[in-house]
Structure formats: structure tokens, C-alpha cells
Design an enzyme around this catalytic site. Sequence first.
Site, PDB file in Angstrom:
ATOM      1  N   GLU A   1      13.308  22.527   1.384  1.00  0.00           N
ATOM      2  CA  GLU A   1      13.451  21.379   2.276  1.00  0.00           C
ATOM      3  C   GLU A   1      12.301  20.434   1.978  1.00  0.00           C
ATOM      4  OE1 GLU A   1      15.149  23.749   6.209  1.00  0.00           O
ATOM      5  OE2 GLU A   1      13.450  22.378   6.400  1.00  0.00           O
TER       6      GLU A   1
ATOM      7  N   ASP B   1       8.342  17.092  15.568  1.00  0.00           N
ATOM      8  CA  ASP B   1       7.336  17.831  14.820  1.00  0.00           C
ATOM      9  C   ASP B   1       6.028  17.965  15.583  1.00  0.00           C
ATOM     10  OD1 ASP B   1       8.517  18.544  12.236  1.00  0.00           O
ATOM     11  OD2 ASP B   1       8.815  16.382  12.062  1.00  0.00           O
TER      12      ASP B   1
END
Lengths: 275, 406
Positions: A51, A62
Site C-alpha cells: 500500500e 490517520d
Amino acid sequence: MTKSRIEKSFKKCADNNRAALVTFITAGYPDLKTSQKVLNGLPKVGADIIELGMPFSDPMADGPTIEAAGHKALAAGHNTLKTLEMVANFRKNDQTTPIILMGYYNPIYIFGVEKFLIAAKKAGVDGLIIVDLPSEEDEELCLPALKHDINFIRLTTPTTDEKRLPTVLKNSSGFVYYVSMTGITGSAISSFDSVSDAVKEIKSHTDLPVAVGFGIKSAKDAAQIAAFADGVVVGSALIKALENSLENGKATDSSVIAIHNLVGDLASAIAAVKK
Amino acid sequence: MENSQFNSLKNAPDENGRFGMFGGRFVAETLMPLILELESAYEAAKNDPAYQNELENLNSDYTGRPSPLYFAERLTKELGGAKIFFKREELNHTGSHKVNNCLGQILLAKRMGRTRIIAETGAGQHGVATATVCARFGLPCVIYMGATDVERQAPNVFRMKLLGAEVVPVSAGAGTLKDAMNEALRDWVSNVKDTYYLIGTAAGPHPYPTMVRDFQSIIGKELREQFLAKENKLPDAIVACIGGGSNAIGIFHPFLDDKQVKLYGAEAGGLGIEVENGHAASMTGGKPGVLHGNRTYLLQNDDGQILEGHSISAGLDYPGVGPEHSFLKDVGRVTYAPITDKEALEAFQICTRLEGIIPALESAHGLAQVIKIAPMMTKEQTIVLNLSGRGDKDVETVGKHLGVEL
């Protein structure tokens, strides 16, 4: 239709009776050159699927580690085009390891959805994980991506109940990414048992492989997840290893080795868990 | 648009939360079930007379509604054009229009069984209003506020703490409203079970823009009645400042289909619209993009990275705007124009001296727009400013800009 790189990769791991190791790195962190070296070397040290994070100014899902890495990459001049160039460079020597771009919608929207999908396919991108595009917004990017033969990997979470799961799985392809917790990247998993139950539940609804991510920090965590999931995603821990290797914010000789060593450890831990 | 009954601008959004191409639900899957639940809870509450009654009682007895419509006689004389009126939202309990929305949402949170409230704030007006209603209903409250804003809005920070809220400074980015909203979203995603996110402006994922607009529309509804009673007609123009745009959409919305009423939104022009990253005028100086759950006009670079923006006013210092404003800009119903820091400062002082009202720096942007257009209108014409907040919180900032040590 020929099998996609993602399908082949999960099949190969299944044939070897083990889970796949999915590694996340932030494109352009700590600098473009180091980031490319890290990327190019990942398959050799045991990453089955990669990824590649597309940095965004406001990464709402995040935690501080990945946010800081993205901001640093952007400050050094990274952008969407450079992420695609990284993939194209990687593909010169690797035609088998799947690459999934992970990020947020706005940079793609501004790049132009069609233009982006054409460029991504050409560069060798296999799939997309776009955090802020739930199934309700499938027409934006998910359906166009499928037309370009790019997988759209859906996140399912502890709040995705049984009633909603079919909606979420409807246009999913490649694999299903189960988010181990209600939280942001880099937090800790509180219960492996409930993650295991959730994976079972998802598998009863789909034939797609199920990978688990968020909160997997160590080889021990990875091994625990590998016992019941088809894939184990590690991100913040890898970025942290890279971060710890820097001197005055700059990459050192040991930076690439530091992150590759950790990937190697994770790969061994996962391979030791036979299915 | 001959058949305005069927083409009403008030019909937006559609079932997907879209105002034309704007709005939508661009959130992580973790939050998706929550905003769907919120949508149905809000629909149910809207149609429940008990809920509506409780809200009406709080609006009148706790907030002090209706807010007065005031004829600004000396300002009118000074500018020599249209008759100027203020809709006095600054007289509400907590000192701004923000409380209208907070009361509506906290009653909803209670109905939904949520036990913890979080919110973002820029100038602190929404933070204070949220902390206030949380004190009133006995719910714990966490307010996310950019570290820069914590510094420039110290009095409001202390007010929130007095009210029992925990104020969390956010140092990411430029430490302003955008960063506070990111952090609030992270909190929500981490505490989905018990937490209600009380968004303060008419932005974010559907149903927030609609819900906040509905709660703030009380401003425009009252104005309509008050103005008809006073002047026996509708106003010729209505002006409001635009950060996220909640006070503006609240006063505009009931007039959207009255095409003879001109609507003006004053954006934060900061140091000037030509100064890169020196303003927060997302509609004048930005382009459509996706952030914080909705598609809307955003300040951003060519790579789709969001810019921080700048404004003297912490409440307008946001790189986006509510999606309904983006829609109203594109269909041409509302005129959006930038007001610089300097123009807002001048308007602040004019209002204070001529009317004895210290406006919030946010509202002073609206007033600066009034000062620009009122003289070009006839004496028979009328213009209403939404005086959305009081300026006590800004006295220190203004002092600094005027070179006065407090």
C-alpha cells in the site's frame, strides 16, 4: 478475464498456507529517493502486497505518525504525479507485486478522476483504498475505477453492522480491508477476539480475501492476526521505524535497512503461522 | 425559473445530501453508520411536537429569542443611503447566533442517548455555546481548538473552562479551525459509541449542513415577520459574514425564493484576495474540492492539498464553506464578496462609535459590506445586517492591530 495481481498474490499465500503481508509506506517520505528505495526492496524482504500512501494535508483517519510523514513528504515537494512515477519506476523491475494507492479523495478529484485512473493504470496501480469515499459515494471513483480495471478496496469497520455489510461489499473488489478498531491509524487493538469474530462475519458474506489493519505494531501482533485473517496490514509501525532511523530529519545509510528489517521480521512471524 | 413553486431553491438538498454538485457524505466507513443514524434521528425529532416544544421554550426562555430587529439610525445617516437594520443575534445568551444550533443539537444528542459531546471551535463562539448547553444539560464536553486560536481568543477559552469543558489545543497545521475539525473527527471515529459530534457550522457530511441551517433559520424567519411588521415589506438586501456560513444560511434561507431580496455574503479577504494563502475567501479565491465530509469551494493548491488561509477573525479562518453556499454561489442567488482585515477593523470601530455596539470581528466583515453598498442604495431602500456576535472577545486583537497595549 485474466487474474489480477491482487488475486494471484492472495492465492500464492493461501497455497503456502499463510496469510499475506500487506505493507504501508508513505510515498515521498522521508524523501523521494529513499522512499523509492524502500518501495523497490519491499517484495524481497517479504511484503506480498504494497500500500503506497498518497500524502494529504488533512488525513482525518490517520494518527500523528502517518500524518507527520505525509506532511514531511508534501513539504519536500511530493505530489500525486510523483506518487504515480514511483509506481512506474517500481514496475520496471517487478511485474507481480500488487500496488494499492491509499489516501483521500481530494487530490484525485483535483487531478481529474478519468485522467488519474488512466495514469494509475498505466503506471501499474492495481487497486485504490480511499478513506473518505464510503459506498454512498460509489459514483465518484469506485465505479469509474472498476471500468478501468482497477480494484476498489473497501474498508469495513466495527461500526459496519450485519445489515450494512452487503451495501459495503457490493462494489468491493480485490480484498476487503477490515479496520480492527474504531479509531485512527497507529492506535492499539483492544481485543483480538472481537477482530477474529468480525473477520468470520465478513467471510460469511463474501469470497474475497479479508485483510486486517490498524493497530498492528509488532511481529507478535501480526502473528495473532495471521491466525484468522487472509492478510495482515502494517503501516504506522513501519513509518515509525523509518522515522527513528532519521538524523536531523534526514535519511541515513541505515534508514532503508531499518524498515526492511522490520518487514522481514513481520514476514517471518506471519509465515510461522500455518493455516 | 417562472414556476418558482416547483423550482424552489429551498428544496435542496436531495436524499443524498447534495446541493447541486455540492455536499454529500465523504466520510470514513466508521462514521457512515453514525451519520445515517443521525439523519433518521433528526427526521424523527423534526416531526415530534415534544421535541419542537422543548426547543422553542429554550429558545425563548434560555436564549432570549426573538432577537430584536434594530434600526441603526446614526449609521444610516452617516452613510446617507439605504435604511440600515441590525438583526441582533449578538444579544442571544452566550453572545452569538451559535447557541441556536447548539440547543437543537444537544436535544437531539439526548434523544439519541449520547453521553459525551465534542465540538470544534475557531473564535470560540461555538465552543462557548457548546460548553454552555453541555453545562445546562449536564453532559461532559471536549472542545478542540487550534493552538493559534487558543492564544488569540483567550477570554473565550477561559469561559469554556469555567463552564466545565475540557479545551484541547490542536497544534497541527496552522493551529486554526481546520485543524480543530480534523482532531474532532479523529475523536469521533475513536469514540463512536457514546459521543455526539456537535458541528458548529453549516458544513460537514450530510445531514449536518441541513440540520445546522434548519436550526439557524429561526433568524431569517423572525426577521421576515419583524420586518413586515415594521416596514410593511421585505428588505431590499440582507448581508451576513461567511466563515463556514451558519449565520448567513440561517438569515438567507427563508428569503431564497424572494428574488427581489438581494443577498450578500462577506467572506474573509484577509490581507487581500491577491495575496497567496493570505485570505480565507474560499468562494472568491478557491475551487470545488472535498474536505471534512462534503464537496464545496476550498482553498487549495494545484495538487489538491488544502491551504490554511488567513483572517484577522478566528471565526472566518476556515479554508472551506458550507456546501449550500457553494450551490447558491453557482446558481447566482447570493453575491459573495471578500472583505479585508483592514475594512473589517474600520467597520468594527464605526459600529462601536456610532451605534454603541461592539460587533464581533466576524460580523464586522458583514458590516463592511453594508458600508460599501448602503450608500449606493436609495433612502427608501432597506438593508439588514446579521449582527451575528458581540465583540468583547475581540477587544484584545483589535487593540493589537491599532497598536494599543491592553
